[in-house]
Design a protein around this motif. Structure first.
Motif, PDB file in Angstrom:
ATOM      1  N   LEU A   1      47.185  47.392  47.339  1.00 17.09           N
ATOM      2  CA  LEU A   1      46.923  46.511  46.195  1.00 17.09           C
ATOM      3  C   LEU A   1      46.508  47.308  44.967  1.00 17.09           C
ATOM      4  N   ARG A   2      45.787  48.382  45.198  1.00 19.71           N
ATOM      5  CA  ARG A   2      45.400  49.235  44.069  1.00 19.71           C
ATOM      6  C   ARG A   2      46.626  49.903  43.465  1.00 19.71           C
ATOM      7  N   GLU A   3      47.533  50.338  44.323  1.00 23.25           N
ATOM      8  CA  GLU A   3      48.736  51.015  43.851  1.00 23.25           C
ATOM      9  C   GLU A   3      49.692  50.049  43.158  1.00 23.25           C
ATOM     10  N   LEU A   4      49.881  48.854  43.732  1.00 18.55           N
ATOM     11  CA  LEU A   4      50.855  47.906  43.189  1.00 18.55           C
ATOM     12  C   LEU A   4      50.344  47.189  41.944  1.00 18.55           C
ATOM     13  N   TYR A   5      49.041  46.853  41.948  1.00 16.92           N
ATOM     14  CA  TYR A   5      48.530  45.973  40.893  1.00 16.92           C
ATOM     15  C   TYR A   5      47.313  46.513  40.150  1.00 16.92           C
ATOM     16  N   GLY A   6      46.805  47.640  40.563  1.00 19.15           N
ATOM     17  CA  GLY A   6      45.558  48.129  39.972  1.00 19.15           C
ATOM     18  C   GLY A   6      44.389  47.231  40.345  1.00 19.15           C
ATOM     19  N   LEU A   7      44.500  46.540  41.485  1.00 19.55           N
ATOM     20  CA  LEU A   7      43.471  45.588  41.907  1.00 19.55           C
ATOM     21  C   LEU A   7      42.363  46.339  42.638  1.00 19.55           C
ATOM     22  N   GLU A   8      41.168  46.349  42.047  1.00 14.63           N
ATOM     23  CA  GLU A   8      40.021  47.034  42.637  1.00 14.63           C
ATOM     24  C   GLU A   8      39.149  46.100  43.460  1.00 14.63           C
ATOM     25  N   CYS A   9      39.476  44.817  43.453  1.00 15.47           N
ATOM     26  CA  CYS A   9      38.679  43.829  44.179  1.00 15.47           C
ATOM     27  C   CYS A   9      39.604  43.036  45.099  1.00 15.47           C
ATOM     28  N   PRO A  10      39.991  43.624  46.234  1.00 11.93           N
ATOM     29  CA  PRO A  10      40.905  42.910  47.141  1.00 11.93           C
ATOM     30  C   PRO A  10      40.190  41.760  47.826  1.00 11.93           C
TER      31      PRO A  10
ATOM     32  N   CYS B   1      33.678  40.483  45.281  1.00 11.41           N
ATOM     33  CA  CYS B   1      34.160  39.121  45.533  1.00 11.41           C
ATOM     34  C   CYS B   1      34.528  38.372  44.256  1.00 11.41           C
ATOM     35  N   LEU B   2      34.370  38.985  43.082  1.00  6.48           N
ATOM     36  CA  LEU B   2      34.727  38.343  41.815  1.00  6.48           C
ATOM     37  C   LEU B   2      35.872  39.129  41.175  1.00  6.48           C
ATOM     38  N   PRO B   3      37.119  38.766  41.457  1.00  2.50           N
ATOM     39  CA  PRO B   3      38.250  39.577  40.988  1.00  2.50           C
ATOM     40  C   PRO B   3      38.461  39.550  39.483  1.00  2.50           C
ATOM     41  N   ALA B   4      37.830  38.604  38.772  1.00  2.00           N
ATOM     42  CA  ALA B   4      37.953  38.577  37.309  1.00  2.00           C
ATOM     43  C   ALA B   4      36.875  39.389  36.610  1.00  2.00           C
ATOM     44  N   LEU B   5      35.935  39.943  37.384  1.00  2.00           N
ATOM     45  CA  LEU B   5      34.851  40.727  36.790  1.00  2.00           C
ATOM     46  C   LEU B   5      35.428  41.975  36.123  1.00  2.00           C
ATOM     47  N   GLY B   6      35.050  42.152  34.874  1.00  2.00           N
ATOM     48  CA  GLY B   6      35.604  43.263  34.101  1.00  2.00           C
ATOM     49  C   GLY B   6      36.862  42.899  33.344  1.00  2.00           C
ATOM     50  N   HIS B   7      37.375  41.686  33.557  1.00  2.00           N
ATOM     51  CA  HIS B   7      38.560  41.209  32.836  1.00  2.00           C
ATOM     52  C   HIS B   7      38.169  40.059  31.910  1.00  2.00           C
ATOM     53  N   THR B   8      37.868  38.915  32.484  1.00  2.00           N
ATOM     54  CA  THR B   8      37.458  37.765  31.667  1.00  2.00           C
ATOM     55  C   THR B   8      35.993  37.391  31.885  1.00  2.00           C
TER      56      THR B   8
ATOM     57  N   ILE C   1      27.419  36.777  34.808  1.00  2.00           N
ATOM     58  CA  ILE C   1      27.046  36.468  36.188  1.00  2.00           C
ATOM     59  C   ILE C   1      25.531  36.537  36.347  1.00  2.00           C
ATOM     60  N   ARG C   2      24.905  37.514  35.700  1.00  2.00           N
ATOM     61  CA  ARG C   2      23.443  37.614  35.789  1.00  2.00           C
ATOM     62  C   ARG C   2      22.780  36.394  35.162  1.00  2.00           C
ATOM     63  N   ALA C   3      23.341  35.905  34.080  1.00  2.00           N
ATOM     64  CA  ALA C   3      22.795  34.695  33.453  1.00  2.00           C
ATOM     65  C   ALA C   3      22.951  33.493  34.374  1.00  2.00           C
TER      66      ALA C   3
END
Length: 525
Positions: free
Chosen positions: A29-38, A280-287, A293-295
């Protein structure tokens, strides 16, 4: 890492017998999509199959929501096509992901693409209620399309009960329905969406959708939701089935007609730790940012935060047990604390015998007691060999184990004896490494003294998540005027807590006797 815990393999850090995908899955997944949160469970991409995923990604971009890595992955898998027939491989797509990760935009992209790609497609969206579905249909779906560069390709029909976003070229329509047994009845259905599945307490909507899809070769049922509660019967059933299907893929190599994706943070991971959020939050660092999350963590109660952002099922919580020193426990953390040369060990086994723990207690120079979970693993077959290894390396003061009549661990007593462990020949003259079996009065005293020592600051621990979880999930049961830890009444596995409690008792009971009876110069004249 302390003296004792360094002798064994790292803890199996899990709150249940959790399956894990092989490392190659995350690497792919990291190679195909750059996904760091599988996802913890996810249907793998079969790159030999064509997919409509990139087309939906273009639609999402045109709608103003370029897909994130996790969305591209899900779309590519969910929309894989049979290379011979050109039809979707998966008839059902399940997405269990925390809130605010972009599932609504992804669903809209998939629906919009289908409406534009094929003629006369009937696409129906359902949420918690028809009112909620109408609100999302009008305020999010329709508003997004009308504000995008796809606006001229669609027109809206807003009449109550007759709502539809219609593609002018294909005459395909995106409508809504109520969460009733009659939903989906009527025309054949090409794509059914069950959103916010946690609010559905039965399978009436699925049972209404499925027959309407039977004659449609490209039909797909999509469902999506964050974690629910114990009342979320349909969602909990779907999550359990999805997990099993993904695990079977890796066990057998056979792919079912269901694609499943679940992002999840096991209970042993702290909700306070950003590392937990990142897994567990795949949008963290994107949107979504860590500050957001801390708030959310600051303003939400713990159980609801866990449900919404860690994708855990919220369970009914009984009133706090006043015997359990939950509030004082976090204040006693010292990650640099170490066991001394004098240690006592103890073992405990869960009622179902699916988990066992070895606990350690050791005196510190400052007079406080160092407590540590040495190991926790599934099953019981590993316990005796592990204790034998620890005893050979560290010559412990004692090894505590409760009797068979009161404790599941008691069944290991014969195996321990066979492995060379012995009960003291004289109760007042024990030897190092002898077994320590508490009486009923010893058990209640050990539990009460443990709680008192925590509240008085006499205990130090290193902040292990499994031991923390055991404290937080512990309950007690009355035994006369006293009490003891209640294994069956606990919310979580409390073997780490019981084991460290017994280890503390064994150390306090045996250390004075050993110091009195052991005199290396006693026979020298």
């Amino acid at each position: 890492m302390t003296t004792a815990s360094a002798t064994l393999a790292p803890l199996t850090e899990t709150d249940e017998d959790l399956w894990q995908a092989p490392p190659s899955y995350a690497a792919e997944l990291r190679e195909l999509y750059g996904l760091e949160c599988p996802p913890w469970w996810g249907t793998p991409r079969r790159t030999e199959n064509p997919t409509l995923g990139p087309q939906v990604a273009k639609v999402m971009t045109a709608l103003g929501y370029p897909p994130m890595p996790w969305q591209r992955y899900v779309l590519d898998v969910a929309l894989e096509l049979n290379p011979v027939t050109g039809l979707p491989i998966y008839r059902e797509v399940g997405i269990s992901v925390p809130r605010q990760q972009g599932k609504t935009q992804q669903i809209l992209g998939a629906m919009t693409h289908r409406a534009m790609a094929w003629a006369r497609q009937n696409i129906t969206y359902a949420a918690q209620t028809r009112t909620m579905a109408r609100s999302r249909w009008e305020d999010e779906f329709l508003a997004t399309i009308e504000e995008s560069r796809l606006a001229k390709r669609f027109r809206a029909r807003k009449g109550n009960g007759n709502e539809a976003i219609i593609c002018l070229k294909t005459r395909s329509r995106i409508g809504i329905t109520a969460n009733t047994e009659e939903a989906g009845h009527g025309p054949s259905l090409d794509m059914g969406i069950i959103d916010e599945a946690f609010a559905h307490q039965d399978d009436r909507l699925e049972q209404a959708f499925s027959p309407a899809m039977l004659t449609r070769p490209r039909a797909q049922l999509w469902w999506a939701s964050a974690g629910g509660t114990e009342k979320s019967v349909w969602l909990n059933k779907k999550r359990a089935a999805g997990r099993e299907l993904v695990e079977q893929i890796y066990a057998t190599g056979e792919f079912p007609a269901v694609a499943y994706f679940e992002w999840y943070a096991p209970k042993y991971l702290s909700r306070l730790d950003p590392e937990t959020w990142r897994m567990c939050l795949p949008a963290l660092g994107h949107t979504v940012t860590e500050e957001i999350i801390r708030a959310e963590l600051d303003k939400m109660e713990d159980a609801e935060f866990d449900r919404a952002y860690l994708n855990r099922t919220r369970k009914a919580t009984p009133p706090p047990d006043p015997n359990v020193p939950r509030e004082a426990w976090p204040k006693l953390t010292d990650k640099l604390s170490q066991a001394s040369a004098d240690i006592a060990l103890a073992v405990d086994v869960s009622p179902l015998r699916n988990w066992a723990s070895i606990g350690l207690a050791s005196p510190r120079p400052d007079g406080r007691m160092h407590l540590e979970l040495v190991d926790r693993r599934a099953g019981t077959d590993w316990v005796v060999p592990a204790l034998r290894k620890l005893a050979d390396l560290h010559n412990p003061i004692a090894i505590a184990i409760d009797v068979p009549a009161r404790s599941p661990a008691g069944s290991l007593l014969d195996d321990l004896k066979a492995a060379g462990f012995r009960l003291p020949e004289e109760s007042d003259k024990p030897k190092r490494g002898d077994l320590a079996v508490p009486r009923m009065g010893d058990v209640t005293a050990a539990c009460g003294q443990f709680a008192d020592s925590v509240r008085q600051g006499g205990i130090v621990h290193i902040g292990q998540q499994q031991l923390n979880a055991a404290i937080n999930g512990a309950r007690t049961r009355a035994l006369g005027d006293a009490w003891a830890w209640h294994r069956r009444g606990a919310h979580d596995d409390i073997t780490p807590l019981v084991a460290t409690t017994l280890a503390r008792w064994a150390l306090l009971a045996r250390l004075p006797l050993l110091r009195q009876t052991y005199d290396p110069l006693a026979n020298i004249r």
